[in-house]
Design an enzyme around this catalytic site. Structure first.
Site, PDB file in Angstrom:
ATOM      1  N   GLY A 115       0.697  -1.123   0.161  1.00 12.14           N
ATOM      2  CA  GLY A 115      -0.149  -0.235   0.104  1.00 12.14           C
ATOM      3  C   GLY A 115       0.941   1.145   0.111  1.00 12.14           C
ATOM      4  O   GLY A 115       0.518   2.226   0.524  1.00 12.14           O
ATOM      5  N   ALA A 169       1.656   3.341  -2.093  1.00 13.50           N
ATOM      6  CA  ALA A 169       1.252   4.800  -2.687  1.00 13.50           C
ATOM      7  C   ALA A 169      -0.013   5.502  -2.015  1.00 13.50           C
ATOM      8  O   ALA A 169      -0.615   6.337  -2.241  1.00 13.50           O
ATOM      9  CB  ALA A 169       0.773   4.407  -3.986  1.00 13.50           C
ATOM     10  N   GLY A 170      -0.454   4.652  -0.797  1.00 16.79           N
ATOM     11  CA  GLY A 170      -1.557   5.281  -0.134  1.00 16.79           C
ATOM     12  C   GLY A 170      -1.040   6.468   0.884  1.00 16.79           C
ATOM     13  O   GLY A 170      -0.110   6.684   0.892  1.00 16.79           O
ATOM     14  N   ARG A 198     -19.726  -6.885   7.263  1.00 18.32           N
ATOM     15  CA  ARG A 198     -18.266  -7.220   7.752  1.00 18.32           C
ATOM     16  C   ARG A 198     -17.548  -8.375   7.258  1.00 18.32           C
ATOM     17  O   ARG A 198     -16.524  -8.550   6.821  1.00 18.32           O
ATOM     18  CB  ARG A 198     -18.707  -7.432   9.238  1.00 18.32           C
ATOM     19  CG  ARG A 198     -17.250  -7.351  10.038  1.00 18.32           C
ATOM     20  CD  ARG A 198     -17.262  -6.935  11.402  1.00 18.32           C
ATOM     21  NE  ARG A 198     -16.139  -7.136  12.238  1.00 18.32           N
ATOM     22  CZ  ARG A 198     -15.318  -6.067  12.334  1.00 18.32           C
ATOM     23  NH1 ARG A 198     -15.900  -4.990  11.778  1.00 18.32           N
ATOM     24  NH2 ARG A 198     -14.003  -5.907  12.854  1.00 18.32           N
ATOM     25  N   ASN A 223     -10.306  -8.684   2.433  1.00 17.35           N
ATOM     26  CA  ASN A 223      -9.133  -8.719   2.980  1.00 17.35           C
ATOM     27  C   ASN A 223      -8.251 -10.068   2.771  1.00 17.35           C
ATOM     28  O   ASN A 223      -7.288 -10.188   2.634  1.00 17.35           O
ATOM     29  CB  ASN A 223      -9.142  -8.118   4.363  1.00 17.35           C
ATOM     30  CG  ASN A 223      -9.141  -6.563   4.106  1.00 17.35           C
ATOM     31  OD1 ASN A 223      -8.207  -5.906   3.548  1.00 17.35           O
ATOM     32  ND2 ASN A 223     -10.326  -5.946   4.635  1.00 17.35           N
ATOM     33  N   ASN A 235      -6.677  -2.416   7.996  1.00 12.49           N
ATOM     34  CA  ASN A 235      -7.694  -3.134   8.861  1.00 12.49           C
ATOM     35  C   ASN A 235      -8.677  -3.940   8.026  1.00 12.49           C
ATOM     36  O   ASN A 235      -8.691  -4.053   6.947  1.00 12.49           O
ATOM     37  CB  ASN A 235      -8.488  -1.765   9.278  1.00 12.49           C
ATOM     38  CG  ASN A 235      -8.142  -1.217  10.289  1.00 12.49           C
ATOM     39  OD1 ASN A 235      -7.452  -1.681  11.338  1.00 12.49           O
ATOM     40  ND2 ASN A 235      -8.221   0.333  10.298  1.00 12.49           N
ATOM     41  N   ASP A 248      -3.379   3.467  18.994  1.00 14.56           N
ATOM     42  CA  ASP A 248      -4.235   3.498  20.078  1.00 14.56           C
ATOM     43  C   ASP A 248      -3.489   3.598  21.466  1.00 14.56           C
ATOM     44  O   ASP A 248      -4.024   4.715  22.361  1.00 14.56           O
ATOM     45  CB  ASP A 248      -5.096   2.106  20.383  1.00 14.56           C
ATOM     46  CG  ASP A 248      -5.632   1.634  18.988  1.00 14.56           C
ATOM     47  OD1 ASP A 248      -6.518   2.329  18.405  1.00 14.56           O
ATOM     48  OD2 ASP A 248      -5.315   0.655  18.254  1.00 14.56           O
ATOM     49  N   HIS A 253      -7.822  -3.852  17.440  1.00 19.10           N
ATOM     50  CA  HIS A 253      -7.899  -2.321  17.057  1.00 19.10           C
ATOM     51  C   HIS A 253      -9.419  -2.037  16.526  1.00 19.10           C
ATOM     52  O   HIS A 253      -9.483  -2.507  15.207  1.00 19.10           O
ATOM     53  CB  HIS A 253      -6.540  -2.254  16.026  1.00 19.10           C
ATOM     54  CG  HIS A 253      -6.662  -0.823  15.303  1.00 19.10           C
ATOM     55  ND1 HIS A 253      -6.542   0.241  16.050  1.00 19.10           N
ATOM     56  CD2 HIS A 253      -7.279  -0.502  14.274  1.00 19.10           C
ATOM     57  CE1 HIS A 253      -6.690   1.399  15.215  1.00 19.10           C
ATOM     58  NE2 HIS A 253      -7.173   0.827  14.190  1.00 19.10           N
TER      59      HIS A 253
HETATM   60  N1  LIG Z   1      -4.001  -0.359  12.640  1.00 17.63           N
HETATM   61  C1  LIG Z   1      -4.206   0.941  12.763  1.00 17.63           C
HETATM   62  O1  LIG Z   1      -3.893   1.614  13.813  1.00 17.63           O
HETATM   63  C2  LIG Z   1      -4.509   1.937  11.416  1.00 17.63           C
HETATM   64  C3  LIG Z   1      -5.020   1.374  10.425  1.00 17.63           C
HETATM   65  N2  LIG Z   1      -5.161   1.847   9.305  1.00 17.63           N
HETATM   66  C4  LIG Z   1      -5.669   1.053   7.983  1.00 17.63           C
HETATM   67  O2  LIG Z   1      -4.673   1.219   7.207  1.00 17.63           O
HETATM   68  C5  LIG Z   1      -4.922   0.983   5.935  1.00 17.63           C
HETATM   69  C6  LIG Z   1      -4.083   1.877   4.917  1.00 17.63           C
HETATM   70  O3  LIG Z   1      -4.629   3.130   5.159  1.00 17.63           O
HETATM   71  P1  LIG Z   1      -4.304   4.333   4.058  1.00 17.63           P
HETATM   72  O4  LIG Z   1      -3.052   4.267   3.830  1.00 17.63           O
HETATM   73  O5  LIG Z   1      -4.838   5.568   4.636  1.00 17.63           O
HETATM   74  O6  LIG Z   1      -5.309   3.892   2.935  1.00 17.63           O
HETATM   75  P2  LIG Z   1      -5.268   4.145   1.500  1.00 17.63           P
HETATM   76  O7  LIG Z   1      -6.415   3.889   0.658  1.00 17.63           O
HETATM   77  O8  LIG Z   1      -4.829   5.688   1.330  1.00 17.63           O
HETATM   78  O9  LIG Z   1      -3.725   3.414   0.923  1.00 17.63           O
HETATM   79  C7  LIG Z   1      -4.106   2.281   0.650  1.00 17.63           C
HETATM   80  C8  LIG Z   1      -3.112   1.498  -0.501  1.00 17.63           C
HETATM   81  O10 LIG Z   1      -3.134   0.214  -0.484  1.00 17.63           O
HETATM   82  C9  LIG Z   1      -2.939  -0.058  -1.945  1.00 17.63           C
HETATM   83  N3  LIG Z   1      -3.664  -1.606  -1.885  1.00 17.63           N
HETATM   84  C10 LIG Z   1      -4.763  -1.898  -1.902  1.00 17.63           C
HETATM   85  N4  LIG Z   1      -4.720  -3.476  -2.287  1.00 17.63           N
HETATM   86  C11 LIG Z   1      -3.349  -3.788  -2.246  1.00 17.63           C
HETATM   87  C12 LIG Z   1      -2.387  -4.982  -2.375  1.00 17.63           C
HETATM   88  N5  LIG Z   1      -3.259  -6.014  -2.623  1.00 17.63           N
HETATM   89  N6  LIG Z   1      -1.142  -5.006  -2.328  1.00 17.63           N
HETATM   90  C13 LIG Z   1      -0.724  -3.883  -2.472  1.00 17.63           C
HETATM   91  N7  LIG Z   1      -1.160  -2.425  -2.045  1.00 17.63           N
HETATM   92  C14 LIG Z   1      -2.500  -2.641  -1.958  1.00 17.63           C
HETATM   93  C15 LIG Z   1      -3.863   0.906  -2.775  1.00 17.63           C
HETATM   94  O11 LIG Z   1      -3.753   0.860  -4.119  1.00 17.63           O
HETATM   95  C16 LIG Z   1      -3.607   2.021  -1.902  1.00 17.63           C
HETATM   96  O12 LIG Z   1      -2.505   2.820  -2.575  1.00 17.63           O
HETATM   97  C17 LIG Z   1      -6.522   1.014   5.882  1.00 17.63           C
HETATM   98  O13 LIG Z   1      -6.776  -0.565   6.024  1.00 17.63           O
HETATM   99  C18 LIG Z   1      -6.892   1.805   7.282  1.00 17.63           C
HETATM  100  O14 LIG Z   1      -7.826   1.461   7.592  1.00 17.63           O
HETATM  101  C19 LIG Z   1      -5.451   3.241   9.329  1.00 17.63           C
HETATM  102  C20 LIG Z   1      -5.004   3.940  10.288  1.00 17.63           C
HETATM  103  C21 LIG Z   1      -4.539   3.127  11.811  1.00 17.63           C
HETATM  104  O1  LIG Z   2     -10.613   3.997  11.391  1.00 21.58           O
HETATM  105  C1  LIG Z   2      -9.790   3.679  10.298  1.00 21.58           C
HETATM  106  O2  LIG Z   2     -10.233   3.275   9.379  1.00 21.58           O
HETATM  107  C2  LIG Z   2      -8.476   4.238  10.836  1.00 21.58           C
HETATM  108  C3  LIG Z   2      -7.879   3.505  11.898  1.00 21.58           C
HETATM  109  O3  LIG Z   2      -8.023   2.412  12.274  1.00 21.58           O
HETATM  110  C4  LIG Z   2      -7.610   4.493  13.030  1.00 21.58           C
HETATM  111  O4  LIG Z   2      -7.624   5.544  12.919  1.00 21.58           O
HETATM  112  O5  LIG Z   2      -7.515   4.115  14.338  1.00 21.58           O
END
Ligand SMILES: NC(=O)C1=CN([C@@H]2O[C@H](COP(=O)(O)OP(=O)(O)OC[C@H]3O[C@@H](n4cnc5c(N)ncnc54)[C@H](O)[C@@H]3O)[C@@H](O)[C@H]2O)C=CC1
Ligand SMILES: O=C([O-])CC(=O)C(=O)O
Length: 329
Positions: free
Chosen positions: A12, A14-15, A99, A106, A132, A160, A188
């Protein structure tokens, strides 16, 4: 440079988290100022061009520790020789998605990534799942990597943990450095339990220092547990820089150790401690040393905490059962 580069694979890439994360890894904040890194970026084909743009910017930073950047749209190649795997890319929940649909979507990402890690990772591989639902995605990846020790698969609850420290410090009018031994238990998700009963503030028990049960139950716990939603509401996008920061903290401490007299929270495969069913990936208080983590043992868990830990763990077992039914673990 004093050693061979460490291969760090980021999915991910590029995200939005990827953009906040990669520059910090390349600058040495993940593994330390003596450790050169090679970045291996994994993206879906449509996002490879954007990842290439980020790679150009990484080059333009002229980071002394950055030994190279390679970009892949194939998991087997991206995880070949990986020492540290940051699984950030995931399928977000879209409108109308149940869900079960989310877990299935995923599964389509984390199953092949687990297989690729199994096939090609270095012997010392450490895996952090950020995408997530992080705990259950980590379980899916782990179950498809039978040759990798199970404890190398972890899920991120450090954001968290950091959020809870900041809220507690604000409440007590102290600095975040004054707060130690905070714990996030469970998933989480909104069921997580931020526990201040063993936390210390300037050496004093944090719950006693707060002495405000209503604040604890009605403000602190829900605020921390729902902080992700609060950020989305305010920013119009989910947490990115703070999530990247937490990923850096998680791996940094796992590799380099936690400070004496403190601990951190990590989502890790349960060994049955504190009545959490063995095998599920749940958040615990841990100390790290020599590249390994250990659950902090012997904490007394009163009824208030027990109920909340059990509720979050129940959600995790339900998620595990759901992905089992889907044949994903
Ligand atoms: N555990 C935690 O505390 C947190 C988790 N997250 C989670 O992190 C994840 C990423 O968040 P963001 O970067 O904001 O999302 P985003 O949507 O900006 O970026 C996700 C990237 O993953 C790429 N992607 C999708 N499928 C893929 C695959 N099979 N292989 C490689 N790349 C792939 C997409 O092309 C995209 O560039 C989300 O699931 C978000 O909910 C976000 C914040 C906190
Ligand atoms: O809620 C979301 O998608 C992002 C996340 O996991 C967080 O900020 O804890």
């Amino acid at each position: 440079m004093t050693q061979a580069p460490v291969n760090v694979t980021v999915t991910g890439a590029a995200g939005q988290i990827g953009y906040a994360l990669l520059f910090r890894i390349a600058s040495g904040q993940l593994l330390g100022q003596d450790t050169p890194v090679k970045l291996r970026l994994l993206e879906i084909p449509q996002a490879v061009k954007a990842a290439e743009g980020t790679a150009l910017e990484l080059q333009d930073c002229a980071f002394p520790l950055l030994a190279g950047v390679d970009i892949f749209d194939d998991a087997t190649k991206a995880f070949d020789g990986v020492n540290v795997a940051l699984l950030v890319g995931a399928r977000p929940r879209s409108k109308g998605m149940e869900r079960g649909d989310l877990l299935e979507a995923n599964g389509g990402i984390f199953k092949p990534q687990g297989e690729a890690i199994n096939a090609g990772a270095a012997d010392d591989v450490k895996v952090l799942v950020v995408g997530n639902p992080a705990n259950t995605n980590a379980l899916i990846a782990q179950s498809h990597a039978p040759d990798v020790p199970a404890e190398r698969f972890t899920a991120m609850t450090r954001l968290d943990h950091n959020r809870a420290i900041a809220q507690l410090a604000t409440k007590l009018g102290v600095t975040v450095a004054d707060v130690k031994k905070l714990t996030i238990w469970g998933n989480h998700s909104a069921t997580q339990y931020p526990d201040i009963f063993h936390a210390e503030v300037n050496g004093k028990n944090a719950a006693e220092a707060v002495n405000d049960q209503a604040w604890l139950a009605d403000e602190f716990i829900p605020r921390v547990a729902k902080r992700g939603a609060e950020i989305i509401e305010a920013r119009g996008a989910s947490s990115a820089a703070s999530a990247a920061n937490a990923a850096i903290d998680h791996v940094h401490d796992w590799v380099n150790g936690t400070p004496q007299g403190d601990w951190v929270s990590m989502g890790i495969p349960s060994d049955g401690s504190y009545g959490v069913p063995e095998g599920i990936i749940s958040s615990f208080p841990v100390t790290c040393s020599g590249g390994k983590y250990e659950i902090v043992q012997g904490l007394e868990i009163a009824d208030f905490s027990r109920e909340r830990i059990d509720a979050s763990v129940r959600e995790l077992t339900e998620e595990r059962d759901a992905v089992k039914q889907l044949g994903l673990v």
